[in-house]
Every structure is written in structure tokens, then in C-alpha cells.
Design a protein around this motif. Structure first.
Motif, PDB file in Angstrom:
ATOM      1  N   HIS A  70       0.819  -1.083   0.109  1.00 49.75           N
ATOM      2  CA  HIS A  70       0.166   0.050   0.049  1.00 49.75           C
ATOM      3  C   HIS A  70       0.784   1.248   0.070  1.00 49.75           C
ATOM      4  CE1 HIS A  70      -3.753  -2.188   0.772  1.00 49.75           C
ATOM      5  NE2 HIS A  70      -2.945  -2.991   1.573  1.00 49.75           N
ATOM      6  N   ALA A  71       0.378   2.379  -0.393  1.00 42.42           N
ATOM      7  CA  ALA A  71       1.087   3.650  -0.570  1.00 42.42           C
ATOM      8  C   ALA A  71       0.225   4.705   0.001  1.00 42.42           C
ATOM      9  CB  ALA A  71       1.523   4.048  -1.905  1.00 42.42           C
ATOM     10  N   VAL A  72       0.769   5.472   0.703  1.00 39.55           N
ATOM     11  CA  VAL A  72       0.012   6.577   1.417  1.00 39.55           C
ATOM     12  C   VAL A  72      -0.188   7.918   0.088  1.00 39.55           C
ATOM     13  CG1 VAL A  72       0.335   8.467   3.066  1.00 39.55           C
ATOM     14  CG2 VAL A  72       0.628   6.186   3.806  1.00 39.55           C
ATOM     15  N   PRO A  73      -1.344   8.544   0.223  1.00 37.68           N
ATOM     16  CA  PRO A  73      -1.376   9.366  -0.561  1.00 37.68           C
ATOM     17  C   PRO A  73      -0.325  10.311  -0.614  1.00 37.68           C
ATOM     18  CG  PRO A  73      -3.660   8.815   0.102  1.00 37.68           C
ATOM     19  CD  PRO A  73      -2.678   8.120   1.060  1.00 37.68           C
ATOM     20  N   ALA A  74      -0.110  11.139  -1.770  1.00 37.90           N
ATOM     21  CA  ALA A  74       1.256  12.122  -1.742  1.00 37.90           C
ATOM     22  C   ALA A  74       0.829  13.256  -0.978  1.00 37.90           C
ATOM     23  CB  ALA A  74       1.595  12.425  -3.210  1.00 37.90           C
ATOM     24  N   SER A  75      -0.785  13.634  -0.851  1.00 32.22           N
ATOM     25  CA  SER A  75      -1.241  14.677  -0.195  1.00 32.22           C
ATOM     26  C   SER A  75      -1.584  14.540   1.373  1.00 32.22           C
ATOM     27  CB  SER A  75      -2.100  15.481  -0.914  1.00 32.22           C
ATOM     28  OG  SER A  75      -3.284  14.426  -1.124  1.00 32.22           O
ATOM     29  N   CYS A  76      -1.045  13.408   1.778  1.00 34.70           N
ATOM     30  CA  CYS A  76      -1.720  13.166   3.127  1.00 34.70           C
ATOM     31  C   CYS A  76      -0.960  14.042   4.244  1.00 34.70           C
ATOM     32  CB  CYS A  76      -1.336  11.515   3.303  1.00 34.70           C
ATOM     33  SG  CYS A  76      -1.843  11.111   5.287  1.00 34.70           S
ATOM     34  N   ALA A  77      -1.681  14.625   5.096  1.00 31.26           N
ATOM     35  CA  ALA A  77      -1.121  15.546   6.154  1.00 31.26           C
ATOM     36  C   ALA A  77      -0.520  14.806   7.146  1.00 31.26           C
ATOM     37  CB  ALA A  77      -1.743  16.545   6.450  1.00 31.26           C
ATOM     38  N   ASP A  78      -1.268  13.894   7.683  1.00 34.94           N
ATOM     39  CA  ASP A  78      -1.135  13.189   8.818  1.00 34.94           C
ATOM     40  C   ASP A  78      -1.164  11.577   8.577  1.00 34.94           C
ATOM     41  OD1 ASP A  78      -1.320  15.277  10.849  1.00 34.94           O
ATOM     42  OD2 ASP A  78      -3.190  15.499   9.994  1.00 34.94           O
ATOM     43  N   PRO A  79       0.068  10.933   8.178  1.00 37.43           N
ATOM     44  CA  PRO A  79       0.175   9.599   7.835  1.00 37.43           C
ATOM     45  C   PRO A  79       0.265   8.840   9.192  1.00 37.43           C
ATOM     46  CG  PRO A  79       2.124  10.518   7.313  1.00 37.43           C
ATOM     47  CD  PRO A  79       1.187  11.658   7.510  1.00 37.43           C
ATOM     48  N   ALA A  84      10.824   7.482   4.233  1.00 38.27           N
ATOM     49  CA  ALA A  84      10.344   7.318   3.138  1.00 38.27           C
ATOM     50  C   ALA A  84       8.832   7.969   2.934  1.00 38.27           C
ATOM     51  CB  ALA A  84      10.439   5.924   2.566  1.00 38.27           C
ATOM     52  N   LEU A  85       8.276   7.587   4.039  1.00 38.50           N
ATOM     53  CA  LEU A  85       6.768   7.789   4.189  1.00 38.50           C
ATOM     54  C   LEU A  85       6.758   9.392   4.493  1.00 38.50           C
ATOM     55  CD1 LEU A  85       3.882   7.397   4.686  1.00 38.50           C
ATOM     56  CD2 LEU A  85       4.377   6.870   7.132  1.00 38.50           C
ATOM     57  N   ARG A  86       7.417  10.106   5.083  1.00 36.33           N
ATOM     58  CA  ARG A  86       7.613  11.566   5.245  1.00 36.33           C
ATOM     59  C   ARG A  86       7.824  12.306   3.862  1.00 36.33           C
ATOM     60  NH1 ARG A  86      11.735  13.479   9.079  1.00 36.33           N
ATOM     61  NH2 ARG A  86      10.620  15.513   8.974  1.00 36.33           N
ATOM     62  N   ALA A  87       8.925  11.643   3.082  1.00 37.37           N
ATOM     63  CA  ALA A  87       8.964  12.144   1.762  1.00 37.37           C
ATOM     64  C   ALA A  87       7.991  11.916   0.884  1.00 37.37           C
ATOM     65  CB  ALA A  87      10.426  11.442   1.216  1.00 37.37           C
ATOM     66  N   ARG A  88       7.300  10.872   0.869  1.00 40.25           N
ATOM     67  CA  ARG A  88       6.234  10.682  -0.097  1.00 40.25           C
ATOM     68  C   ARG A  88       4.973  11.526   0.225  1.00 40.25           C
ATOM     69  NH1 ARG A  88       5.918   5.486   0.463  1.00 40.25           N
ATOM     70  NH2 ARG A  88       3.923   5.058   1.890  1.00 40.25           N
ATOM     71  N   SER A  89       4.546  11.469   1.435  1.00 41.99           N
ATOM     72  CA  SER A  89       3.521  12.326   1.683  1.00 41.99           C
ATOM     73  C   SER A  89       3.628  13.840   2.176  1.00 41.99           C
ATOM     74  CB  SER A  89       2.712  11.879   3.061  1.00 41.99           C
ATOM     75  OG  SER A  89       3.743  12.205   4.365  1.00 41.99           O
ATOM     76  N   GLY A  90       5.030  14.127   2.414  1.00 42.58           N
ATOM     77  CA  GLY A  90       5.226  15.551   2.420  1.00 42.58           C
ATOM     78  C   GLY A  90       4.907  16.054   3.798  1.00 42.58           C
ATOM     79  N   ALA A  91       4.386  15.120   5.050  1.00 48.89           N
ATOM     80  CA  ALA A  91       4.077  15.105   6.134  1.00 48.89           C
ATOM     81  C   ALA A  91       5.378  15.758   6.906  1.00 48.89           C
ATOM     82  CB  ALA A  91       3.436  14.072   6.750  1.00 48.89           C
ATOM     83  N   ARG A  92       5.276  16.523   8.188  1.00 51.64           N
ATOM     84  CA  ARG A  92       6.539  16.743   8.937  1.00 51.64           C
ATOM     85  C   ARG A  92       6.580  15.710  10.063  1.00 51.64           C
ATOM     86  NH1 ARG A  92       7.464  19.596  13.781  1.00 51.64           N
ATOM     87  NH2 ARG A  92       5.374  19.743  14.063  1.00 51.64           N
ATOM     88  N   GLN A  93       5.491  15.126  10.564  1.00 52.23           N
ATOM     89  CA  GLN A  93       5.296  14.145  11.579  1.00 52.23           C
ATOM     90  C   GLN A  93       4.381  12.933  11.091  1.00 52.23           C
ATOM     91  OE1 GLN A  93       4.081  16.613  14.907  1.00 52.23           O
ATOM     92  NE2 GLN A  93       6.019  16.207  15.825  1.00 52.23           N
ATOM     93  N   THR A 116      -7.289  14.192   4.118  1.00 58.26           N
ATOM     94  CA  THR A 116      -7.199  13.584   2.827  1.00 58.26           C
ATOM     95  C   THR A 116      -7.302  12.096   2.878  1.00 58.26           C
ATOM     96  OG1 THR A 116      -4.778  13.503   3.336  1.00 58.26           O
ATOM     97  CG2 THR A 116      -5.496  15.375   2.232  1.00 58.26           C
ATOM     98  N   GLY A 117      -7.588  11.521   4.117  1.00 60.08           N
ATOM     99  CA  GLY A 117      -7.905  10.074   4.263  1.00 60.08           C
ATOM    100  C   GLY A 117      -9.208   9.892   3.681  1.00 60.08           C
ATOM    101  N   ARG A 118      -9.467   8.538   3.756  1.00 59.61           N
ATOM    102  CA  ARG A 118     -11.025   8.191   3.335  1.00 59.61           C
ATOM    103  C   ARG A 118     -11.924   8.873   4.129  1.00 59.61           C
ATOM    104  NH1 ARG A 118     -10.709   1.779   1.569  1.00 59.61           N
ATOM    105  NH2 ARG A 118      -9.003   1.966  -0.034  1.00 59.61           N
ATOM    106  N   ALA A 119     -13.030   9.120   3.871  1.00 59.36           N
ATOM    107  CA  ALA A 119     -14.447   9.562   4.552  1.00 59.36           C
ATOM    108  C   ALA A 119     -14.720   8.390   5.493  1.00 59.36           C
ATOM    109  CB  ALA A 119     -15.264  10.026   3.747  1.00 59.36           C
ATOM    110  N   ALA A 120     -15.219   8.992   7.042  1.00 59.03           N
ATOM    111  CA  ALA A 120     -15.503   7.826   7.662  1.00 59.03           C
ATOM    112  C   ALA A 120     -17.038   7.092   7.366  1.00 59.03           C
ATOM    113  CB  ALA A 120     -15.678   8.464   9.130  1.00 59.03           C
ATOM    114  N   ARG A 121     -17.131   6.043   7.513  1.00 68.86           N
ATOM    115  CA  ARG A 121     -18.429   5.392   7.102  1.00 68.86           C
ATOM    116  C   ARG A 121     -18.885   4.781   8.159  1.00 68.86           C
ATOM    117  NH1 ARG A 121     -15.201   3.458   2.589  1.00 68.86           N
ATOM    118  NH2 ARG A 121     -15.066   1.301   3.315  1.00 68.86           N
TER     119      ARG A 121
END
Length: 285
Positions: free
Chosen positions: A36-45, A110-119, A280-285
Motif C-alpha cells: 500500500h502507499a499513502v497518498p502524496a497529499s496526506c498531512a497526517d500519515p 520514505a513515508l515523510r518524503a512521499r506524503s510531505g508530512a512533517r510528522q 485527505t484520508g478516506r471519509a468515515a463510514r
């Protein structure tokens, strides 16, 4: 010398118990699990780190639950693996925890680089939390991890089958180094990290000596009094960490160590500990 040999044989047997228990649990009902890969725009992976003797496959139901709650989630399989008879995925994470810590660090970077997240937030099962914590101790930027949520944490190891008592006796008799030299060639090829899980091991003592609680990181333990592998279970409730008991939420829940990641009560507790999911995650269901 005979007593030392007997002690070595006994320690090899009970040390291997940890690996056997972990491998057996991983073989039971394991299923194929794609990368799996986290979306590139994820703020809080959220990074999921599996237990020793498991693989990224153990997170299937937890991952689904977290994504439904709005989180974007990443997982991976670390450490050397052994083929698991009858299972679609290998039994992994069997190397040393020092090596696992390096892999965790690489994955976080790698996750921080891919998502752009600081934490990132990390959810880790059992020995996985030890690997994460060791990485944080060595990291020049430990604040890259906002929170470490440990499921069935093993901060003080396991005393299953009298392992901790054997460790203390060996040290007091001055036979520890001799036994260790005899033990390593037999145990390490199967599970180099198994000895490190024994209460009082060099790895655990070093972790505590350097400061298990790394400043700037929020620690949350999810503990079951029926854990079985962590004995006593409340030994993992360390100062400086928030510890939450499954049985305080659901008194009749008797979930054991290896079933915790699939337990609905535990999953709800993890979601509560993480807080609001990324927009940017999936909407809660």
C-alpha cells in the motif's frame, strides 16, 4: 561445566519458545496482503509496524478500520523472513531489533518524503514498538514521530516459561556470557531478536538505560490483562506513558497478545488515541 551446559540447553529451549509461539500465530489464517502507499497529499500519515514473527499482513482489519475513520495508512514488512507452511505470507521480523530499528527509520523517512508530512503517527504491535523506540533513541530528529501507540507493548520484555528468572540466575552465577556464546549459534539463525525479548536482556536494559520515553514523542499503551506473552501485563505501563486497559473498556474481553490487532475494542482504542483522521484520508463510514 555440566551445569552451564544444562543451563544453556534450557535457555535455548525456552528462548526458541518465543519464536515458535510467534511463528504459530502468524501461520494461523494468514492471508496475502498487497503493498500500500499513502497518498502524496496526506498531512497526517499513520505507519503500522508489525510484531516479531508476523508481517504487514497482520494489519488487514486494523488498516481497514483506520481508513474508514479517515486516516491514511502505510505498512511494511521488516526483517528476515521464514516461509510459513500453509500460509500465503512469510513469518518475518525475525532479525535483531537493532536491524529492525534501522528499517523502521528508513520507512519513516520514505513515508515523510512521499506524503510531505512533517510528522507521522506510529501504531506498533508487541516487539514492533521496541524497534520504533530504538530508532527514536538513535534519531537526530525524534520529533518526526508525533505519537507511538503500542499494542501489547513489551517494554520490559516477556517472562514466559521462566525466561526472566533464567536470565537473572545466569547473570548472578557469572555464566551469562558462556551461555550466550553457546546459545547464539542455535537461536539466532531462527530468530535473532527472540533473546532480546527476554526480560532483563542486554537490548532491553540498554533501551531503558538510554531512556525508553524519548522527549517530544507521545506514548500510548493499549494493554490487555489477558495478553499472555507479556507477564505481568501491567509491567508495560511505564511512567511517562499513557496506558489504557482493554478490560476497562470491555471487562469481559479476554483478547490475548496475538489477537489484539484484530480485536474491535482494541481498534476503537487505537482510533481514539490517534484522534481525528487526515482530511485527505478516506471519509468515515
Amino acid at each position: 561445566m555440566k551445569s552451564v551446559l544444562q543451563q544453556a540447553e534450557w535457555r535455548v529451549l525456552v528462548s526458541a519458545t518465543v519464536a515458535v509461539v510467534a511463528a504459530s500465530a502468524a501461520c494461523a489464517g494468514a492471508a496475502a496482503f498487497p503493498a500500500h502507499a499513502v497518498p502524496a497529499s496526506c498531512a497526517d500519515p499513520v505507519l503500522l509496524v508489525h510484531d516479531m514473527g508476523r508481517s504487514g499482513a497482520e494489519w488487514a482489519s486494523m488498516r481497514s478500520r483506520l481508513e474508514r475513520a479517515g486516516h491514511c495508512v502505510d505498512d511494511f514488512t521488516y526483517g528476515p523472513a521464514l516461509p510459513a507452511a500453509g500460509a500465503a505470507v512469510p513469518v518475518a521480523g525475525l532479525g535483531s531489533l537493532e536491524d529492525a530499528a534501522r528499517e523502521v527509520g528508513d520507512r519513516i523517512a520514505a513515508l515523510r518524503a512521499r506524503s510531505g508530512a512533517r510528522q507521522v503517527d506510529v501504531v506498533a504491535h508487541g516487539a514492533g514498538a521496541l524497534a520504533v523506540d530504538r530508532h527514536l533513541q538513535r534519531s537526530a530528529t525524534p520529533r518526526e514521530v508525533r505519537s507511538l501507540i503500542a499494542i501489547g507493548p513489551m517494554w520490559r520484555g516477556t517472562a514466559i516459561a521462566g525466561l526472566a528468572d533464567a536470565e537473572k540466575i545466569s547473570r548472578s552465577l557469572g555464566t551469562y556470557d558462556t551461555v550466550l556464546r553457546m546459545e547464539r549459534p542455535l537461536v539466532d539463525p531462527l530468530c535473532a531478536g527472540c533473546r532480546e525479548l527476554i526480560a532483563g536482556s542486554d537490548f532491553l536494559e540498554g533501551l531503558e538505560r538510554r531512556g525508553t520515553v524519548v522527549p517530544g514523542v507521545r506514548y500510548v499503551n493499549v494493554i490487555s490483562t489477558a495478553d499472555g506473552l507479556v507477564q505481568p501485563a501491567l509491567s508495560a505501563a511505564l511512567p511517562g506513558m499513557t496506558s489504557r486497559l482493554v478490560q476497562q473498556v470491555a471487562p469481559v474481553d479476554a483478547v490475548g497478545h496475538f489477537g489484539m490487532v484484530d480485536d474491535p475494542v482494541v481498534q476503537r482504542m487505537v482510533i481514539d488515541a490517534l484522534g481525528t483522521g487526515s482530511p485527505t484520508g478516506r471519509a468515515a463510514r
